[in-house]
Design a protein around this motif. Structure first.
Motif, PDB file in Angstrom:
ATOM      1  N   SER A 887      -2.707  -3.738  -7.461  1.00  0.00           N
ATOM      2  CA  SER A 887      -1.774  -4.202  -6.919  1.00  0.00           C
ATOM      3  C   SER A 887      -0.941  -4.501  -5.718  1.00  0.00           C
ATOM      4  N   LYS A 901       0.593  -0.923  -1.104  1.00  0.00           N
ATOM      5  CA  LYS A 901      -1.653  -1.156  -2.058  1.00  0.00           C
ATOM      6  C   LYS A 901      -1.071   0.323  -2.987  1.00  0.00           C
ATOM      7  N   LEU A 902      -1.474  -0.236  -4.526  1.00  0.00           N
ATOM      8  CA  LEU A 902      -1.549   0.755  -5.430  1.00  0.00           C
ATOM      9  C   LEU A 902      -3.277   0.925  -5.640  1.00  0.00           C
ATOM     10  N   SER A 903      -3.508   1.781  -6.276  1.00  0.00           N
ATOM     11  CA  SER A 903      -4.778   1.564  -6.194  1.00  0.00           C
ATOM     12  C   SER A 903      -5.367   2.438  -7.171  1.00  0.00           C
TER      13      SER A 903
ATOM     14  N   CYS B  20      -3.381   6.215  -5.803  1.00  0.00           N
ATOM     15  CA  CYS B  20      -3.104   6.480  -5.082  1.00  0.00           C
ATOM     16  C   CYS B  20      -2.240   4.949  -4.756  1.00  0.00           C
ATOM     17  N   ASP B  22      -0.980   3.040  -1.449  1.00  0.00           N
ATOM     18  CA  ASP B  22      -0.641   3.190   0.728  1.00  0.00           C
ATOM     19  C   ASP B  22       0.228   2.570   1.194  1.00  0.00           C
ATOM     20  N   TYR B  24       1.273  -0.728   2.506  1.00  0.00           N
ATOM     21  CA  TYR B  24       0.808  -2.098   3.008  1.00  0.00           C
ATOM     22  C   TYR B  24       0.989  -3.473   3.723  1.00  0.00           C
TER      23      TYR B  24
END
Lengths: 918, 381
Positions: A887, A901-903, B20, B22, B24
């Motif tokens: 998201s 940004k969530l990974s 994680c 980051d 953006y």
């Protein structure tokens, strides 16, 4: 029904014959490979040899024979080995390793009996694979008389029916094809392994094929209706093969379209993030199946919502098929036999969901011996045990799976998480019982529980329950019935006791009782009929909020129970008009009643429903409040363009009376299921699909193009800030939405060979539109906007390369357009911080998704007599370590607003899993 | 009620699974939005009405855009009108408003571009006195809590904001100053740059409700949690909490705004949606206007937390912002460069030079505080 089977292949007869007419050989063999020797003998005597070539690979023959009787000759050849042989009256020589065949022969075998369902299982009781091979070879060599013997053979058609089973365990084999070549007529076995084939009376060779099994055949003389059970040998070497569909030319020749059947062996090849096979993750590699992100088990099939999939575990609905925030699916992979996903024409016996049916079937227990298996992965461990209760009649299968992930949370060097816990377990139990040849009973049970505590003050738990009782009764060869009773339950509970004054328990519960009867009737070789009826009773406790502890000041708030009954009856006929044209016409009529007692709010007219606009309350007592009903048609047409190409068209309508309320992107554990009521009308969906299928290179390569267009009505969207939980007037927070979806799916599959797999490309769109005159019920000004799972381009590659029998490698690659999200268009200052201002719904997209996974499967050696067998799977998920966005979000923290940004899996994830069976 | 759909901690759980977060930046900046933002409050205790007007700015913007030269007035349902006068920074204020609890009030704004905005008529809500502001040590730091109740059971929805003030000291107490070409002793006033008071306002949305409880009780509502390492707790800290009453719609509005702007980034994020307040544009219906106008009594309470009373974890290190500070010894005759003297460097009884450091390390005002002791301040024990 009288069934007479004459088994000419039996040794009592054999040896009399063999000894009467002596077969003599002559020759001088010095270190001659057995193969050469055998070829020579065949030439001299006409004897045909049957053996497992591996077992005799290294055997060399040293023999000087001058008119030597064949038995004596072979005895000399095999002296000092544990090879045994037998010769029947058809000049077949069977060579097996291990126990002597003759020792195990019954003293007398009646030449003709009333019933003999399985030539092999009743007559010969062998337990090693070599001997099973011999059994099957014997059965292949034998001739079976089906029906009451007449002379001459009568005219017309007759039906041969029976079960196809594993030779090793007696479990049924579903999806096996049973056919004759002339005239080409065939059927596939159902989930019980049952088939009924109506063909002209006379002599035939039945050919039986199934994925992962050695092809087999039976010579029959069909005098009248009769039975024949068939056992198949597992094809050990094909274990590594990636087989997608049961029958090689099924995608072309079957009438069904948009169906993907994956068997467990196929699924095991697909690398997973946490070392454990997950049906849902495998389904995502198929064209037309999408998800909103890696942490979700929700499937979006052909542009449908996640609640539009009927997820069945042995015919019982599983409402929340997710474990551990969605990282695991609810199904223990060791127990799964296969999973079928219907995405265009939903078979007429299924109903109640718009988009798809995911039918997960578990295995049956081994009917011959007790075995077990298990696996240990980085997060979970699993164990199953199975075996006969009454040999060849009753079997059990129990399995359990659990996490040991609490240690994982404890390892995290963060005070915040140290008090958090997350765990789950699930249990399965399956009992099958063959009452007699016409009656079988299946009992299955499933229970799962998830618990997690975050930061030690709020504890969440949810649980799925499912139980099924199935009774299969065969009336005649042409008619059988399955009566199924099932129960499904889902409930969750959230507890907090951090502050004694506010301590609460929030609960939700759903129960569904289902009874259905399904008939399969084969009146004519050109027709096969399905008909039946079903009834579902729903009881939902939509929410309760009660004090937790004596100091709690929480006021009890319990939403009244919801009840409904959904019933349906259906009939469908598959009609093979000609060898080129087949038509399936199915009609399902479903009827739903929302039941009282219930208090219905009346809202002021001319304004959007809102709690302030309630003008009156109407109380209903027990009994019907509102009824919805309507037809659901399921129509398919197949036209064979050639022997290897076909064109299919299908039309499908479904109605859905229960929906999930969720205004999160991914399914959350506190989402609730809601019945249709006076305000929330059932969802209705129509789909038209057209497909072209072509197989190349003698069915080893399948290609297909499928296009579809879908329309959905009455799906739900939500007003801004809608409350899903404990909402007494949920109708005032939902927005009626319509949807459309369309797409084209291209797929190429290679089914066999050293390298196999599939590659697919999908272009698809999924759009929604609100239709309301009220501003608050309108999203994006009433225009079509992309749904959360609208990902126009998707490419999937699943491939498997076999280095040897024991080592194979799998490589997956996935690409898709990023899912739509709502991004801010500006920001403003409020309450001490900048706050973002969101733009049009789903007006932007997260970055595209791309991932490669690699796995190696290492099997232990194939020595069959080893005590335990184990295999290792070593893999890397997300090999390139690409930080795929789950998201994009904006956060105002300490007065600063930033985009993030969530990974979820933002690095390569290595896994090692050890699987074993004993 | 506690929110049960947001699992913020999941992210941290997943950190282990290589998840994680980051930074953006969306590729394109969409549109050029310019909407009026209203933050209005009629304080029935102080008989004042304060309205802050600003504009939305692009995501990449850094400066607030204040709405100046607007005509702002308050009107009750008997058409009694009170004009607000413009202060600095988009603030408009009226004082001495005779509040009538039986009336409802409406905010009216005419902006310079000619658009006219107005709020709904809002009643004067009653906020009971704060029972207590308490604090205790939690595993994350010192939590500060509000407790209140209304025996009449009719407030139900609460809004808080607070102002924190804390005392802190520079790294070095400088007694010397550079006066032109010479070094001189600091006089009494100049010595005060060693000790400062800094002030900050709440920057999170703080709303709470007792609508799920039998009685109108707010028990230990967590206003803020100060990390143990925060310099706020080093010497002495004070927080002034203001409590207001809101209605259920305003509560939903702030909850939604909070969810959308403070609680995103979980696995189960809600779909973001615009929080619609109670303002609307009269001249261009449909034109977006953000913010809320609210009217209620306000109760306040202040507490002090002294560093000495807090049980800090072992080996707690305060983050003072002076971590980079160090002294250098400069002998007489050495140039100061950009350094300033702290004290004399002595050899025996003989000064031989100065201990020097950067101005930042001796002047607490450079961290944003003031040397003026607030009126309410109670000295350290």
């Amino acid at each position: 029904m009288r069934i007479a089977v004459v088994l000419l292949a039996l040794f009592t007869v054999t040896f009399a014959f063999a000894q009467d007419t002596e077969l003599l050989i002559t020759g001088n063999y010095q270190n001659t490979p057995f193969k050469v020797f055998q070829a020579d003998v065949t030439q001299q005597t006409g004897l045909r040899f049957y053996y497992d070539s591996k077992a005799l690979d290294s055997l060399t023959v040293n023999l000087s024979a001058d008119q030597l009787e064949i038995h004596q000759a072979l005895n000399q050849v095999f002296v000092g080995t544990d090879l045994h042989f037998a010769i029947d009256n058809q000049k077949h020589v069977f060579i097996v390793k291990g126990r002597d065949i003759q020792e195990r022969l019954p003293a007398n075998f009646p030449g003709e009996t009333e019933t003999l369902p399985s030539a092999s299982s009743r007559v010969l009781k062998y337990y090693t694979d070599e001997q099973r091979t011999a059994e099957v070879l014997l059965a292949e060599a034998a001739e079976y008389d089906i029906g009451k013997k007449t002379n001459p053979i009568g005219q017309g058609l007759a039906t041969v029916a029976g079960h196809v089973k594993y030779a090793s365990s007696g479990e049924p084999i579903a999806g096996a094809s049973v056919y004759i070549e002339n005239p080409f007529t065939g059927v596939a076995t159902d989930q019980f392994g049952y088939f009924a084939l109506t063909i002209p009376k006379g002599k035939h060779e039945l050919i039986i094929k199934s994925l992962g099994f050695k092809n087999t055949k039976r010579k029959i003389t069909l005098y009248g209706d009769g039975k024949l059970d068939i056992e198949m040998l597992e094809d050990v070497t094909s274990l590594k093969e990636l087989v997608v569909e049961a029958e090689k030319d099924k995608n072309v020749s079957s009438l069904q379209m948009g169906v993907d059947k994956l068997d467990i062996k196929t699924m095991k090849k697909v690398p997973t993030a946490l070392g454990e096979l997950d049906i849902f993750k495998v389904m995502l590699t198929l064209p037309g199946v999408q998800t909103v992100g890696e942490a979700s088990t929700g499937l979006n099939v052909r542009g449908g919502a996640t609640d539009q999939n009927l997820i069945l575990l042995n015919d019982a609905v599983v409402f929340n098929p997710a474990h551990l925030f969605g990282f695991f699916s609810a199904f223990n992979p060791d127990l799964v036999k296969n999973a079928e996903l219907y995405k265009s024409t939903i078979p007429v016996q299924y109903g109640g969901r718009l988009s798809s049916v995911l039918d997960v079937n578990t295995r049956e227990g081994n009917k011959k011996k007790i075995t077990g298996s298990g696996g240990i992965g980085p997060v979970t461990g699993r164990l199953i045990l199975e075996g006969p209760i009454i040999k060849d009649k009753t079997s059990f299968l129990i399995g359990g799976r659990s996490t040991y992930s609490n240690w994982l949370l404890r390892e995290i060097p963060n005070d915040l998480v140290k008090n958090s816990k997350a765990s789950f377990y699930d249990l399965n139990a399956i009992i099958t019982h063959e009452i007699d040849e016409n009656n079988s009973l299946y009992l299955t049970g499933y229970f799962s529980k998830d618990k997690f505590t975050l930061n030690s003050d709020t504890a969440y738990q949810y649980s799925n329950k499912a139980a099924t009782v199935k009774w299969k009764h065969i009336f005649t060869n042409k008619l059988y019935n399955v009566l199924t009773g099932s129960f499904s339950g889902y409930d969750y509970k959230v507890e907090s006791d951090a502050n004694p004054v506010n301590a609460f328990t929030l609960g939700y519960g759903l129960q569904q009782y289902n009874i259905k009867t399904d008939f399969s009737y084969f009146p004519h070789p050109k027709h096969s009929l399905d008909f039946g009826a079903s009834a579902i009773r729903y009881a939902i406790k939509p929410g309760s909020y009660v004090p937790n502890g004596s100091a709690s000041e929480v006021e009890r708030d319990v939403l009244p129970q919801e009840k409904g009954i959904e019933s349906a009856f259906y009939i469908g006929d598959q009609f093979d008009v000609s060898h080129r044209l087949s038509v399936y016409v199915g009609l399902r009529y479903s009827l739903y009643t929302y039941l009282g007692p219930h208090d219905k709010y009346l809202y002021a007219a001319g304004q959007s429903k809102n709690p302030e606009g309630i003008i009156d309350t109407v109380s209903y007592g027990k009994g019907p409040i509102v009824t919805y009903h309507g037809p659901e048609y399921r129509i398919s047409v197949k036209y064979m363009l050639s022997g290897s190409a076909s064109l299919k068209l299908s039309l499908n309508r479904s109605r859905q009376y229960i929906q999930m309320l969720s205004n999160t992107t991914a399914i959350s554990p506190t989402d609730v299921w809601k019945l249709s009521d006076s305000y929330i009308a059932p969802q209705v969906g129509d789909q038209i699909s057209l497909g072209l299928y072509k197989n190349l290179r003698s069915n080893t390569i399948e290609t297909s193009v499928e296009g579809y267009y879908k329309r959905m009505e009455n799906i739900l969207d939500y007003k801004g800030g809608a409350k899903i939980i404990l909402n007494h007037a949920i109708e005032s927070d939902v927005i009626r939405t319509e949807g459309k979806a369309y797409g084209v799916e291209l797929m190429v599959k290679k089914l066999s060979g050293k390298i196999n797999g599939w590659v697919s490309y999908t272009y698809s769109r999924s759009l929604l539109r609100t239709r309301s005159g009220f501003e608050s019920e309108t999203v994006n000004k009433g225009k079509f906007y992309p749904s959360n799972y609208d990902k126009p381009h998707a490419v999937n590659l699943v491939s498997n390369y076999k280095f040897s029998h024991r080592v194979s490698a799998s490589l997956n690659a996935t690409y898709s357009t990023g899912r739509p999200i709502t991004l801010p268009i500006g920001k403003y200052y409020s309450d001490g911080s900048y706050r973002v201002l969101y733009g049009p719904r789903n007006g932007s997209r997260i970055p595209d998704y791309f991932r490669i996974d690699l796995a190696f499967n290492l099997e232990g050696n194939h020595k069959i007599k080893k005590l335990t067998h184990s295999s290792w799977t070593v893999g890397v998920y997300n090999l390139t370590g690409r930080k795929n966005a789950y998201s994009i979000f904006f956060d105002s923290k300490n007065g600063v607003t930033r985009g993030y940004k969530l990974s979820i899996f933002g690095a390569p994830i290595p896994t090692v899993t050890w699987n074993f069976r004993f | 009620m506690r929110r049960v759909t947001v699992f913020r901690v999941c992210i941290t759980v997943m950190v282990f699974l290589a998840s994680c977060i980051d930074p953006y930046r969306p590729g394109e900046v969409v549109g050029n939005v310019n909407y009026l933002v209203v933050d209005g409050f009629l304080n029935a205790t102080e008989n004042t009405c304060l309205v802050k007007l600003s504009r939305t700015i692009p995501l990449t913007g850094t400066e607030q855009v204040f709405e100046k030269n607007a005509t702002v007035s308050l009107e009750d349902d008997h058409a009694q009108r009170y004009n607000l006068t413009e202060l600095a920074n988009g603030e408009y204020k009226a004082s001495g408003i005779p509040i009538d609890n039986t009336r409802t009030y409406q905010l009216k704004i005419v902006t310079l571009d000619g658009e006219e905005y107005q709020s709904e008529f809002v009643p004067i809500l009653y906020a009971p006195p704060i029972d207590s502001i308490s604090w205790n040590e939690t595993k994350d730091g010192v939590g500060v809590y509000a407790t209140t109740h209304n025996p009449a059971n009719n407030t139900r929805y609460y809004y808080w904001k607070f102002t924190e003030t804390w005392q802190y000291r520079a790294q070095y107490r400088s007694i010397l100053k550079i006066a032109g070409d010479t070094v001189d002793l600091r006089d009494y006033e100049e010595l005060k740059i060693y000790e400062c008071w800094n002030t900050a306002g709440s920057n999170e949305i703080l709303v709470g409700s007792s609508d799920k409880l039998n009685e109108d009780i707010i028990s230990q509502f967590n206003l803020t949690t100060i990390p143990f390492t925060s310099a706020k707790l080093h010497l002495k800290y004070s927080v002034l909490v203001e409590q207001r009453a809101i209605d259920s719609r305003a509560y939903d509005y702030w909850q939604l705004l909070k969810k959308n702007t403070e609680e995103m980034g979980t696995i189960f994020d809600p779909l973001p949606s615009a929080a619609v307040g109670n303002m609307r544009c009269v001249t261009s219906p449909g034109k977006i206007v953000l913010g809320y106008f609210n009217a209620s009594t306000a109760s306040q309470q202040r507490i002090f937390i002294e560093g000495g009373d807090v049980e800090f974890p072992l080996r707690n290190v305060f983050v003072t912002g002076y971590e980079e500070c160090s002294e250098r010894i400069l002998l007489f005759g050495d140039g100061f460069g950009n350094l300033v003297p702290i004290v004399f460097e002595m050899q025996g009884m003989q000064p031989i030079g100065y201990r020097a450091t950067t101005p930042y390390c001796i002047d607490c005002r450079l961290q944003g505080g003031t040397t003026v002791k607030p009126d309410f301040w109670e000295d350290l024990n």
